[in-house]
Design a protein around this motif. Structure first.
Motif, PDB file in Angstrom:
ATOM      1  N   GLY A   1     -24.783 -10.706  54.422  1.00  5.62           N
ATOM      2  CA  GLY A   1     -24.971 -11.882  53.586  1.00  5.62           C
ATOM      3  C   GLY A   1     -23.905 -12.928  53.853  1.00  5.62           C
ATOM      4  O   GLY A   1     -23.177 -12.864  54.836  1.00  5.62           O
ATOM      5  N   ILE A   2     -23.832 -13.894  52.940  1.00  2.00           N
ATOM      6  CA  ILE A   2     -22.853 -14.971  53.015  1.00  2.00           C
ATOM      7  C   ILE A   2     -21.915 -14.834  51.819  1.00  2.00           C
ATOM      8  O   ILE A   2     -22.362 -14.780  50.667  1.00  2.00           O
ATOM      9  N   ALA A   3     -20.605 -14.756  52.070  1.00  4.27           N
ATOM     10  CA  ALA A   3     -19.625 -14.614  50.992  1.00  4.27           C
ATOM     11  C   ALA A   3     -19.497 -15.920  50.227  1.00  4.27           C
ATOM     12  O   ALA A   3     -19.447 -16.999  50.821  1.00  4.27           O
ATOM     13  N   ARG A   4     -19.440 -15.811  48.913  1.00  3.09           N
ATOM     14  CA  ARG A   4     -19.352 -16.992  48.049  1.00  3.09           C
ATOM     15  C   ARG A   4     -18.177 -16.908  47.086  1.00  3.09           C
ATOM     16  O   ARG A   4     -18.245 -17.376  45.950  1.00  3.09           O
ATOM     17  N   GLY A   5     -17.077 -16.331  47.552  1.00  2.00           N
ATOM     18  CA  GLY A   5     -15.905 -16.244  46.685  1.00  2.00           C
ATOM     19  C   GLY A   5     -15.917 -14.990  45.836  1.00  2.00           C
ATOM     20  O   GLY A   5     -16.641 -14.023  46.125  1.00  2.00           O
ATOM     21  N   VAL A   6     -15.107 -14.986  44.764  1.00  2.00           N
ATOM     22  CA  VAL A   6     -14.990 -13.813  43.897  1.00  2.00           C
ATOM     23  C   VAL A   6     -15.206 -14.224  42.444  1.00  2.00           C
ATOM     24  O   VAL A   6     -15.064 -15.390  42.083  1.00  2.00           O
TER      25      VAL A   6
ATOM     26  N   VAL B   1      -4.353 -17.217  39.047  1.00  2.63           N
ATOM     27  CA  VAL B   1      -4.227 -17.383  40.506  1.00  2.63           C
ATOM     28  C   VAL B   1      -5.587 -17.509  41.187  1.00  2.63           C
ATOM     29  O   VAL B   1      -5.673 -17.504  42.409  1.00  2.63           O
ATOM     30  N   ALA B   2      -6.658 -17.635  40.384  1.00  2.86           N
ATOM     31  CA  ALA B   2      -8.004 -17.706  40.961  1.00  2.86           C
ATOM     32  C   ALA B   2      -8.155 -18.898  41.899  1.00  2.86           C
ATOM     33  O   ALA B   2      -8.774 -18.790  42.974  1.00  2.86           O
ATOM     34  N   ALA B   3      -7.571 -20.043  41.536  1.00  2.00           N
ATOM     35  CA  ALA B   3      -7.672 -21.224  42.395  1.00  2.00           C
ATOM     36  C   ALA B   3      -6.898 -21.014  43.697  1.00  2.00           C
ATOM     37  O   ALA B   3      -7.341 -21.441  44.768  1.00  2.00           O
ATOM     38  N   ASP B   4      -5.737 -20.348  43.599  1.00  2.00           N
ATOM     39  CA  ASP B   4      -4.965 -20.052  44.809  1.00  2.00           C
ATOM     40  C   ASP B   4      -5.750 -19.107  45.724  1.00  2.00           C
ATOM     41  O   ASP B   4      -5.773 -19.285  46.946  1.00  2.00           O
ATOM     42  N   TRP B   5      -6.373 -18.093  45.112  1.00  2.00           N
ATOM     43  CA  TRP B   5      -7.175 -17.173  45.921  1.00  2.00           C
ATOM     44  C   TRP B   5      -8.289 -17.924  46.650  1.00  2.00           C
ATOM     45  O   TRP B   5      -8.513 -17.714  47.848  1.00  2.00           O
ATOM     46  N   ALA B   6      -8.978 -18.799  45.930  1.00  2.00           N
ATOM     47  CA  ALA B   6     -10.079 -19.553  46.538  1.00  2.00           C
ATOM     48  C   ALA B   6      -9.580 -20.395  47.713  1.00  2.00           C
ATOM     49  O   ALA B   6     -10.252 -20.514  48.744  1.00  2.00           O
TER      50      ALA B   6
ATOM     51  N   GLY C   1     -14.414 -13.291  38.144  1.00  2.00           N
ATOM     52  CA  GLY C   1     -13.207 -13.097  37.359  1.00  2.00           C
ATOM     53  C   GLY C   1     -12.674 -11.684  37.360  1.00  2.00           C
ATOM     54  O   GLY C   1     -11.513 -11.458  36.996  1.00  2.00           O
ATOM     55  N   ASP C   2     -13.500 -10.726  37.767  1.00  2.00           N
ATOM     56  CA  ASP C   2     -13.055  -9.341  37.847  1.00  2.00           C
ATOM     57  C   ASP C   2     -12.623  -8.947  39.261  1.00  2.00           C
ATOM     58  O   ASP C   2     -12.322  -7.785  39.522  1.00  2.00           O
ATOM     59  N   GLY C   3     -12.642  -9.911  40.177  1.00  2.00           N
ATOM     60  CA  GLY C   3     -12.217  -9.635  41.536  1.00  2.00           C
ATOM     61  C   GLY C   3     -13.314  -9.139  42.445  1.00  2.00           C
ATOM     62  O   GLY C   3     -13.049  -8.793  43.607  1.00  2.00           O
ATOM     63  N   ALA C   4     -14.554  -9.094  41.971  1.00  2.00           N
ATOM     64  CA  ALA C   4     -15.664  -8.660  42.819  1.00  2.00           C
ATOM     65  C   ALA C   4     -16.036  -9.769  43.791  1.00  2.00           C
ATOM     66  O   ALA C   4     -16.001 -10.958  43.445  1.00  2.00           O
ATOM     67  N   LEU C   5     -16.407  -9.373  45.010  1.00  2.00           N
ATOM     68  CA  LEU C   5     -16.839 -10.327  46.019  1.00  2.00           C
ATOM     69  C   LEU C   5     -18.292 -10.700  45.773  1.00  2.00           C
ATOM     70  O   LEU C   5     -19.149  -9.830  45.642  1.00  2.00           O
ATOM     71  N   LEU C   6     -18.569 -11.986  45.720  1.00  2.00           N
ATOM     72  CA  LEU C   6     -19.934 -12.471  45.520  1.00  2.00           C
ATOM     73  C   LEU C   6     -20.570 -12.723  46.884  1.00  2.00           C
ATOM     74  O   LEU C   6     -20.015 -13.463  47.709  1.00  2.00           O
ATOM     75  N   VAL C   7     -21.723 -12.102  47.119  1.00  2.00           N
ATOM     76  CA  VAL C   7     -22.380 -12.203  48.417  1.00  2.00           C
ATOM     77  C   VAL C   7     -23.841 -12.581  48.201  1.00  2.00           C
ATOM     78  O   VAL C   7     -24.563 -11.921  47.441  1.00  2.00           O
ATOM     79  N   ASP C   8     -24.255 -13.646  48.847  1.00  2.00           N
ATOM     80  CA  ASP C   8     -25.661 -14.026  48.826  1.00  2.00           C
ATOM     81  C   ASP C   8     -26.397 -13.260  49.920  1.00  2.00           C
ATOM     82  O   ASP C   8     -26.075 -13.393  51.113  1.00  2.00           O
ATOM     83  N   THR C   9     -27.370 -12.463  49.515  1.00  2.00           N
ATOM     84  CA  THR C   9     -28.153 -11.648  50.447  1.00  2.00           C
ATOM     85  C   THR C   9     -29.619 -12.078  50.379  1.00  2.00           C
ATOM     86  O   THR C   9     -30.001 -12.914  49.544  1.00  2.00           O
ATOM     87  N   VAL C  10     -30.432 -11.477  51.223  1.00  2.00           N
ATOM     88  CA  VAL C  10     -31.863 -11.805  51.194  1.00  2.00           C
ATOM     89  C   VAL C  10     -32.488 -11.396  49.875  1.00  2.00           C
ATOM     90  O   VAL C  10     -33.536 -11.922  49.483  1.00  2.00           O
ATOM     91  N   ALA C  11     -31.854 -10.467  49.169  1.00  2.00           N
ATOM     92  CA  ALA C  11     -32.370 -10.005  47.878  1.00  2.00           C
ATOM     93  C   ALA C  11     -31.751 -10.758  46.702  1.00  2.00           C
ATOM     94  O   ALA C  11     -32.043 -10.449  45.554  1.00  2.00           O
TER      95      ALA C  11
END
Length: 326
Positions: free
Chosen positions: A294-299, A268-273, A301-311
Motif C-alpha cells: 500500500g501507500i503509507a499515510r503517516g501515523v 512530537v507528532a508534528a516532528d514525527w510527520a 495518535g497511538d503510533g500505528a502506521l496508516l496504510v492505504d491498500t486496495v481494501a
C-alpha cells in the motif's frame, strides 16, 4: 592456571592508544610495567573487543581512528535527574536495566561494548568497543501513560532532533523505530515494558547509534547501514564527539519522558510527520506469512502506521511486523 586479564589494565591500554597515533610495543609495555609477551596478550584481548587495531613492524600499534571513551561524570552533568553509569563491557544494557532495582529509576546505562546487544524482532545489534553509542534508559511511572504504544516513535523523534541540533540535517525516521540517512540505518530503538493494567509502568528504552564503525566491525550487519562519521562527511562537517551526542540524547529524552504522561505522543507528532521517511511512499508490510502492499499515510495518535491498500485504509501496529520501503 591462566590469570584473567584485568579490565582496568585493558582500559588503560585503550587510553594509551586512543589518540590514533603509532605507539611502540616497547613503550606500551614499559608504560604498563609488563613484558612484551604480556602486552601481546592484552592486544589480543582488545581485538576480541572488536577494536580496529593495526600493527606494523618498526612502528608498533595504533587504533585505525582516534577513540573517545564515554565520561560518566560529563554525562551525569548533562542530565542531573538521571542516575547515569558507564560500563566498559556488558552483555546488553537493556538486559542489565531490566534486572536492575526499579527504585533506582530513572537510570541510564551506557556501555563501550555489548557482547549480546539486541534489536527489534530478536536481531543482534553489532556492538564493537567504542565504535558506536549503546545506551538504555529505565523509567518508571506510577500509572500507564496514554499512547504508550507510540513511545518508540516519540523517542525516535527526540533522537533525530538531537542529531539535527548537532548538524545532521538529513536524518529521517522509518516507522516504528529506525533512524535513517539516505535510506541507510544509522540507529535503532527497542522498548520493553513491565507492569500491570491499572498499576505502575516501567519501560526500558534501548538505543543504538552507529558512530565510527568500519566495514570489518560491521561484519554480520544484514541491512544497508551508515555511521555518523560518513553521514556528516557528506555534509562537509565533522561528527560530534561521543560524549556530546550522548549528552544531547539524554537531555532531550529526559524532558520527553518527564512530560509523556501528560502530553503523550501529541507533543512530537508534528516532528514525527516532518521526519517520516515513508509518508506517501509505497510500502510492504510483512506480518508472518501475510504481506500487505500500500501507500503509507503517516501515523495515528497511538503510533500505528496508516496504510492505504486496495481494501481501504488500515492501521498497522508495530508488534512483530516489518516495514519495507519500495
Amino acid at each position: 592456571m591462566a590469570v584473567a586479564l584485568n579490565e582496568a589494565e585493558l582500559l588503560a591500554l585503550v587510553d594509551a592508544l586512543a589518540d590514533g597515533a603509532w605507539h611502540s610495543g616497547e613503550d606500551l609495555a614499559a608504560r604498563s610495567g609488563i613484558t612484551r609477551a604480556a602486552l601481546a596478550k592484552r592486544i589480543d584481548k582488545l581485538r576480541d573487543w572488536q577494536l580496529a587495531l593495526e600493527s606494523r613492524q618498526g612502528l608498533g600499534y595504533r587504533l585505525a581512528a582516534p577513540l573517545e571513551r564515554l565520561d560518566a561524570a560529563q554525562l551525569q552533568a548533562a542530565a542531573p535527574g538521571l542516575r547515569v553509569a558507564v560500563q566498559p563491557v556488558v552483555d546488553s544494557t537493556s538486559s542489565r536495566l531490566l534486572e536492575a532495582d526499579p527504585a533506582q529509576d530513572p537510570q541510564a546505562l551506557f556501555a563501550e561494548l555489548q557482547t549480546a546487544g539486541r534489536g527489534r524482532r530478536g536481531r543482534q545489534w553489532i556492538s564493537p568497543f567504542g565504535a558506536n553509542l549503546y545506551v538504555s534508559i529505565a523509567w518508571s511511572w506510577p500509572s500507564w501513560p496514554r499512547a504508550l504504544t507510540a513511545l518508540s516513535l516519540a523517542v525516535g523523534a527526540e533522537c533525530a532532533l538531537a542529531l539535527r541540533e548537532l548538524g545532521l540535517s538529513g536524518v529521517r525516521l522509518k516507522w516504528p523505530n529506525d533512524l535513517l540517512v539516505d535510506g541507510r540505518k544509522l540507529g535503532g530503538i527497542l522498548i520493553e515494558h513491565r507492569g500491570e493494567a491499572g498499576g505502575g509502568c516501567r519501560v526500558v528504552i534501548g538505543i543504538g547509534v552507529n558512530l565510527h564503525m568500519d566495514a570489518a566491525q560491521a561484519d554480520g550487519v544484514t541491512q544497508p547501514w551508515i555511521d555518523l562519521d560518513s553521514a556528516m562527511a557528506r555534509l562537509g562537517r565533522s561528527a560530534p564527539g561521543r560524549n556530546a551526542l550522548a549528552g544531547a540524547l539524554l537531555r532531550r529524552l529526559q524532558q520527553r519522558l518527564l512530560a509523556y504522561p501528560s502530553t503523550g505522543f501529541a507533543a512530537v507528532a508534528a516532528d514525527w510527520a516532518d521526519l517520516d521517511a515513508s509518508r506517501d511512499a509505497a510500502v510492504r508490510i510483512h506480518n508472518g506469512e501475510q504481506i500487505t502492499d500500500g501507500i503509507a499515510r503517516g501515523v495515528d495518535g497511538d503510533g500505528a502506521l496508516l496504510v492505504d491498500t486496495v481494501a481501504g485504509r488500515v492501521a498497522v501496529h508495530a508488534g512483530e511486523v516489518s516495514l519495507r520501503l519500495a
